[in-house]
Design a protein around this motif. Sequence first.
Motif, PDB file in Angstrom:
ATOM      1  N   UNK A   1       0.857  -1.192   0.000  1.00 41.37           N
ATOM      2  CA  UNK A   1       0.000   0.000   0.000  1.00 41.37           C
ATOM      3  C   UNK A   1       0.889   1.236   0.000  1.00 41.37           C
ATOM      4  N   UNK A   2       0.589   2.143  -0.908  1.00 45.73           N
ATOM      5  CA  UNK A   2       1.281   3.431  -0.944  1.00 45.73           C
ATOM      6  C   UNK A   2       0.239   4.541  -0.829  1.00 45.73           C
ATOM      7  N   UNK A   3       0.613   5.599  -0.149  1.00 45.84           N
ATOM      8  CA  UNK A   3      -0.239   6.783  -0.089  1.00 45.84           C
ATOM      9  C   UNK A   3       0.136   7.631  -1.298  1.00 45.84           C
ATOM     10  N   UNK A   4      -0.849   7.871  -2.175  1.00 41.18           N
ATOM     11  CA  UNK A   4      -0.588   8.641  -3.387  1.00 41.18           C
ATOM     12  C   UNK A   4      -0.751  10.140  -3.160  1.00 41.18           C
ATOM     13  N   UNK A   5      -1.784  10.509  -2.390  1.00 40.05           N
ATOM     14  CA  UNK A   5      -1.993  11.924  -2.095  1.00 40.05           C
ATOM     15  C   UNK A   5      -2.981  12.085  -0.940  1.00 40.05           C
ATOM     16  N   UNK A  16       0.748  16.553   6.752  1.00 33.36           N
ATOM     17  CA  UNK A  16       2.017  15.981   6.314  1.00 33.36           C
ATOM     18  C   UNK A  16       1.936  14.475   6.523  1.00 33.36           C
ATOM     19  N   UNK A  17       2.335  13.702   5.525  1.00 33.36           N
ATOM     20  CA  UNK A  17       2.319  12.248   5.628  1.00 33.36           C
ATOM     21  C   UNK A  17       3.748  11.755   5.839  1.00 33.36           C
ATOM     22  N   UNK A  18       3.915  10.841   6.777  1.00 33.34           N
ATOM     23  CA  UNK A  18       5.233  10.288   7.085  1.00 33.34           C
ATOM     24  C   UNK A  18       5.153   8.763   6.985  1.00 33.34           C
ATOM     25  N   UNK A  19       6.101   8.159   6.322  1.00 31.39           N
ATOM     26  CA  UNK A  19       6.151   6.705   6.204  1.00 31.39           C
ATOM     27  C   UNK A  19       6.838   6.140   7.441  1.00 31.39           C
ATOM     28  N   UNK A  20       6.129   5.265   8.167  1.00 29.39           N
ATOM     29  CA  UNK A  20       6.696   4.621   9.347  1.00 29.39           C
ATOM     30  C   UNK A  20       7.255   3.243   8.992  1.00 29.39           C
ATOM     31  N   UNK A  21       6.511   2.519   8.147  1.00 28.49           N
ATOM     32  CA  UNK A  21       6.928   1.197   7.669  1.00 28.49           C
ATOM     33  C   UNK A  21       6.464   1.097   6.219  1.00 28.49           C
ATOM     34  N   UNK A  22       7.398   1.129   5.305  1.00 23.59           N
ATOM     35  CA  UNK A  22       7.101   1.184   3.869  1.00 23.59           C
ATOM     36  C   UNK A  22       6.021   0.175   3.485  1.00 23.59           C
ATOM     37  N   UNK A  24       3.116  -0.251   4.711  1.00 18.14           N
ATOM     38  CA  UNK A  24       2.240  -0.760   5.775  1.00 18.14           C
ATOM     39  C   UNK A  24       1.722   0.317   6.737  1.00 18.14           C
ATOM     40  N   UNK A  25       2.631   1.159   7.230  1.00 22.27           N
ATOM     41  CA  UNK A  25       2.232   2.109   8.267  1.00 22.27           C
ATOM     42  C   UNK A  25       2.684   3.519   7.902  1.00 22.27           C
ATOM     43  N   UNK A  26       1.726   4.474   8.125  1.00 27.00           N
ATOM     44  CA  UNK A  26       1.989   5.869   7.829  1.00 27.00           C
ATOM     45  C   UNK A  26       1.459   6.717   8.973  1.00 27.00           C
ATOM     46  N   UNK A  27       2.013   7.901   9.128  1.00 32.02           N
ATOM     47  CA  UNK A  27       1.516   8.856  10.125  1.00 32.02           C
ATOM     48  C   UNK A  27       1.073  10.113   9.380  1.00 32.02           C
TER      49      UNK A  27
END
Length: 176
Positions: A1-5, A16-22, A24-27
């Motif tokens: 899963x990727x966050x596109x926008x 602001x989006x931050x990748x915690x675990x590529x 899988x997990x985002x903040x």
Amino acid sequence: LRILSVEHAKERFTTEIETLEEGKRYRLTLTLSPKGPAGRQTEKIRVLTSSKDMPLLDLTASTELRERVWASPETVDFGVLPIGLVREEPNVIRRLARRLDVHHPGSPEFRIELRSDLPFLDLRLERATENRYEATIRLITENLQVGPHSGFLFVESNDAQSPRVKIPISVTILDQ
């Protein structure tokens, strides 16, 4: 899963989006804009993803941005009172007193005055701390009349950015 926008209105806050675990997990961090419109508001945040099962996540942001000078509570309600009880029991008036806190950024030069458009209120004001005043609001029994009453408390300040705050106030006096 990727966050596109991440999409949302821009006047009230930024994200602001931050990748915690590529994959899988985002903040997602939301930051309020101090220049945004004051008040409470609920806004949608749309997160577009690379997922075929869930390409769109709808989130809700509930925000509150206050003026430089603000009051708590935001309204004052004395409720419904029988006129006989109010006039015959002096202790009732003391117990019914309401407290209002007026907050501001904090400065020894900051001053406020409190007034109302309702003629049956006794308003007492004192500075509690450098950034807060306390107001005590009591009913004046001699001036009370039967019926529903609503008006405003007006906090007038020497703050150029927030010179006036209006607080709704209400009471209903029954003929009993």
